[in-house]
Write a protein that holds these residues in place. Sequence first.
Motif, PDB file in Angstrom:
ATOM      1  N   GLY A  15      41.551  79.035  74.332  1.00 53.45           N
ATOM      2  CA  GLY A  15      41.301  79.205  75.877  1.00 53.45           C
ATOM      3  C   GLY A  15      42.603  78.815  76.855  1.00 53.45           C
ATOM      4  O   GLY A  15      42.908  79.998  77.288  1.00 53.45           O
ATOM      5  N   LEU A  16      42.583  78.204  76.842  1.00 54.48           N
ATOM      6  CA  LEU A  16      43.863  77.463  77.253  1.00 54.48           C
ATOM      7  C   LEU A  16      45.090  77.609  77.426  1.00 54.48           C
ATOM      8  O   LEU A  16      46.032  78.199  78.619  1.00 54.48           O
ATOM      9  CB  LEU A  16      43.401  75.809  77.443  1.00 54.48           C
ATOM     10  CG  LEU A  16      42.185  75.093  78.306  1.00 54.48           C
ATOM     11  CD1 LEU A  16      42.656  73.722  77.962  1.00 54.48           C
ATOM     12  CD2 LEU A  16      42.071  76.119  79.694  1.00 54.48           C
ATOM     13  N   LEU A  17      45.554  77.596  75.900  1.00 53.22           N
ATOM     14  CA  LEU A  17      47.127  78.017  75.622  1.00 53.22           C
ATOM     15  C   LEU A  17      46.834  79.675  75.796  1.00 53.22           C
ATOM     16  O   LEU A  17      47.587  80.225  76.041  1.00 53.22           O
ATOM     17  CB  LEU A  17      47.012  77.962  74.190  1.00 53.22           C
ATOM     18  CG  LEU A  17      47.988  78.435  73.250  1.00 53.22           C
ATOM     19  CD1 LEU A  17      48.516  77.662  73.807  1.00 53.22           C
ATOM     20  CD2 LEU A  17      47.823  78.651  71.746  1.00 53.22           C
ATOM     21  N   MET A  18      45.078  80.614  75.667  1.00 53.96           N
ATOM     22  CA  MET A  18      45.886  81.769  75.955  1.00 53.96           C
ATOM     23  C   MET A  18      45.887  81.642  77.995  1.00 53.96           C
ATOM     24  O   MET A  18      46.433  82.439  78.432  1.00 53.96           O
ATOM     25  CB  MET A  18      44.441  82.216  75.890  1.00 53.96           C
ATOM     26  CG  MET A  18      44.235  83.053  74.274  1.00 53.96           C
ATOM     27  SD  MET A  18      45.862  83.901  73.821  1.00 53.96           S
ATOM     28  CE  MET A  18      46.017  82.835  72.888  1.00 53.96           C
ATOM     29  N   VAL A  19      45.719  80.788  78.507  1.00 50.97           N
ATOM     30  CA  VAL A  19      45.765  80.691  79.696  1.00 50.97           C
ATOM     31  C   VAL A  19      47.203  80.353  80.288  1.00 50.97           C
ATOM     32  O   VAL A  19      48.126  81.093  80.837  1.00 50.97           O
ATOM     33  CB  VAL A  19      45.478  80.161  80.497  1.00 50.97           C
ATOM     34  CG1 VAL A  19      45.570  79.646  81.842  1.00 50.97           C
ATOM     35  CG2 VAL A  19      43.762  79.764  80.792  1.00 50.97           C
ATOM     36  N   ILE A  20      47.840  79.832  79.808  1.00 44.19           N
ATOM     37  CA  ILE A  20      49.420  79.803  79.699  1.00 44.19           C
ATOM     38  C   ILE A  20      49.930  80.772  79.359  1.00 44.19           C
ATOM     39  O   ILE A  20      50.811  81.172  80.202  1.00 44.19           O
ATOM     40  CB  ILE A  20      50.057  78.420  78.964  1.00 44.19           C
ATOM     41  CG1 ILE A  20      48.546  76.952  79.746  1.00 44.19           C
ATOM     42  CG2 ILE A  20      51.213  77.687  78.737  1.00 44.19           C
ATOM     43  CD1 ILE A  20      49.200  75.850  78.778  1.00 44.19           C
ATOM     44  N   ILE A  21      50.536  80.708  78.365  1.00 39.90           N
ATOM     45  CA  ILE A  21      51.153  81.578  77.899  1.00 39.90           C
ATOM     46  C   ILE A  21      51.046  83.204  78.356  1.00 39.90           C
ATOM     47  O   ILE A  21      51.518  84.317  79.257  1.00 39.90           O
ATOM     48  CB  ILE A  21      50.566  82.465  76.559  1.00 39.90           C
ATOM     49  CG1 ILE A  21      50.831  81.547  75.396  1.00 39.90           C
ATOM     50  CG2 ILE A  21      51.056  83.850  75.956  1.00 39.90           C
ATOM     51  CD1 ILE A  21      50.008  81.185  73.997  1.00 39.90           C
ATOM     52  N   PHE A  22      49.577  84.052  79.219  1.00 41.18           N
ATOM     53  CA  PHE A  22      49.213  85.217  79.717  1.00 41.18           C
ATOM     54  C   PHE A  22      49.215  84.777  81.198  1.00 41.18           C
ATOM     55  O   PHE A  22      49.712  85.611  82.078  1.00 41.18           O
ATOM     56  CB  PHE A  22      47.908  85.338  79.783  1.00 41.18           C
ATOM     57  CG  PHE A  22      47.752  86.560  78.048  1.00 41.18           C
ATOM     58  CD1 PHE A  22      48.511  87.761  78.445  1.00 41.18           C
ATOM     59  CD2 PHE A  22      47.786  85.853  76.862  1.00 41.18           C
ATOM     60  CE1 PHE A  22      47.748  88.839  77.096  1.00 41.18           C
ATOM     61  CE2 PHE A  22      47.297  86.510  75.773  1.00 41.18           C
ATOM     62  CZ  PHE A  22      47.723  87.870  75.641  1.00 41.18           C
TER      63      PHE A  22
END
Length: 660
Positions: free
Chosen positions: A46-53
């Motif tokens: 979830g946090l990886l998706m936050v950073i990328i998106f």
Amino acid sequence: MEEKERKNISLPENAHRPLKPGEVYRPLMGPETTPAEVTPYSVTMGLLMVIIFSAAAAYLGLKVGQVFEAAIPIAIIAVGVTGALGKKGGLGQNVIIQSIGACSGVIVAGAIFTLPAIYILGLDVNFTQMFLSSLLGGFLGILFLIPFRKYFVKDMHGQYPFPEATATTQVLVSGESGGKSAKTLLLAGAIGGLYDFVIATFGLWAETISTTVMGWGQAVADKAKLVLKLNTGAAVLGLGYIIGLKYAFVICCGSFLVWLVIIPLMNLIWGGSVIDLMHSGIAQTISSMSADEIFKGYARHIGIGGIATAGIIGIIKSAGVIKSAVGLAVGEFSKKGGAQTAAPERTQEDIPMKNVVWGIAIALIAIFAFFAFGGVVNNIWQALLALAIVTLISFLFTTVAANAIAIVGSNPVSGMTIMTLIITALVLVAAGLKGNTGMVAAMVIGGVVCTALSTAGGLITDFKIGYWIGTTPRKQETWKFVGVAVAAATVGGVMMILNKTYGFVGDGALVAPQANAMAAVIQPMMNGGSAPWLLYGIGAAIAILLTVFKVPALAFCLGMFIPIDLNLPLLIGGAVAWFVGSRSKDASVNAARSGKGTLIASGFIAGGALMGVVSAILKFANVDWQLSAWNATYGEAIAIIPFLALIGYMICASLKKDNN
């Protein structure tokens, strides 16, 4: 969940309709179960998706002027990665991944609508100001919405279409279950995604059809300012199907009032006049403007006034809900040490109301400190005024944002932010804060409010997804704070880098269309200008009349605010939904067909959202595959053919008996 239970699952039959007396909705993961939700894997993903998106959405939104919705692409990635890794309990974890990851889109929308305007005005803003504006606004949006979660997602079950939540839920459920539902969704996603990709990337046919494509239509548009437009995208058509005919018709009535009555009337009555309601230096007469220019400069403000008034009316109507939430908080604070209350079932467990109240208090104190000591305003008095604006508008319009998302899947945050900026400017000017300092202050304050409203709108979607599937709300709420913090830091850093690399003014500068619009509003206000109060007043009067005659005022006023080319396909999609769900005399057959149509519509939305990201990346990379000459000559003329084919596929596939 066991392997057998994960096959061919789907939402219960009563997921989208009002419940009968005594009927109860049972989510896929029942309250008696203990599914895997918050795990090291789901939080990390979830946090990886936050950073990328967050980085991608801010970068692309400011560079090419295209803001994409991150929730559905994140859900698709979550399903794919979780499935590839063979994770057990994937459904609950995927909801958490999507819920955390979706913080990216809402924080980006709140930030890029306002903060780049400071650079555009030739002023400066530091990382701390950008970070705290997004962080505190996001926290406030979460905290203000939590008390209304149960009302929107449970008490009003089946009353709102929740188009974006529907599409995302279908992605998550179909990815978990496999079988016929997954195949239907995948095929529709491929068709819708390819269709929208061809439009955006190659321009094989026009994205928008207008009556001006014909000679008589152009003549009518020039003389009478009468024009109709239709977006031919698959994703918007899918939204219309899920919204349904009732709300789509009301929304379009708002558009028809503006485009077929108000704009032509303005040209007829004041065509030779120059109307500068904001004292911003407009020199054009109404007759010399196009219908689009009249809409953006004048008529759209009527919609803003209507949305604001409809929101206030909604707050008044929801007084009982607000009173109940406040009563619950007071009850928790006044509870004696030994007093015990029955614990809510897992699927209805929120962060304790006592903690929410303390959270709001701490957030407001932090906002006051930020305004007073963070270089936003000049003194304590101005900081108190700014805090009052943020508190009042965020609280009032939080439910408006949630209501709008529940109805049309689109948050009118830009309109509400413009209203916020105007009110802020008036108050700050009256308090002696003008010029450059006043403009920075207004934009930062507007950024806090804009982010709060954007976050609230996105959160109600996540709550509805969790309600249908059976997630624990408290876990969604808790990890939303972490997601917002990471998104705020990412967006602030990306905006500073973009400003240093490209800038927002001059040759090669970033487009930032929303921020440019905000700058155009605030500059004259801080230099002695005014607001279009007459237009806001007309919108307010319309909203009040609609309420008197029991017409959904917010949906109607959203139609006045959103461009007509995005509203007409909603009506067509709603008509398709009515047609598909009414052909048989057997109610169960109609329900099955409607359900399959919802899957197809969700596929259109998911495919369109995912390929929209791909197309935006190609534009950013300066990959130009546009057939510009072809599009200019034949684009509009042939666009109706693939659009009708898309509608035909939607109808035939929904009505077709599936024997697989």
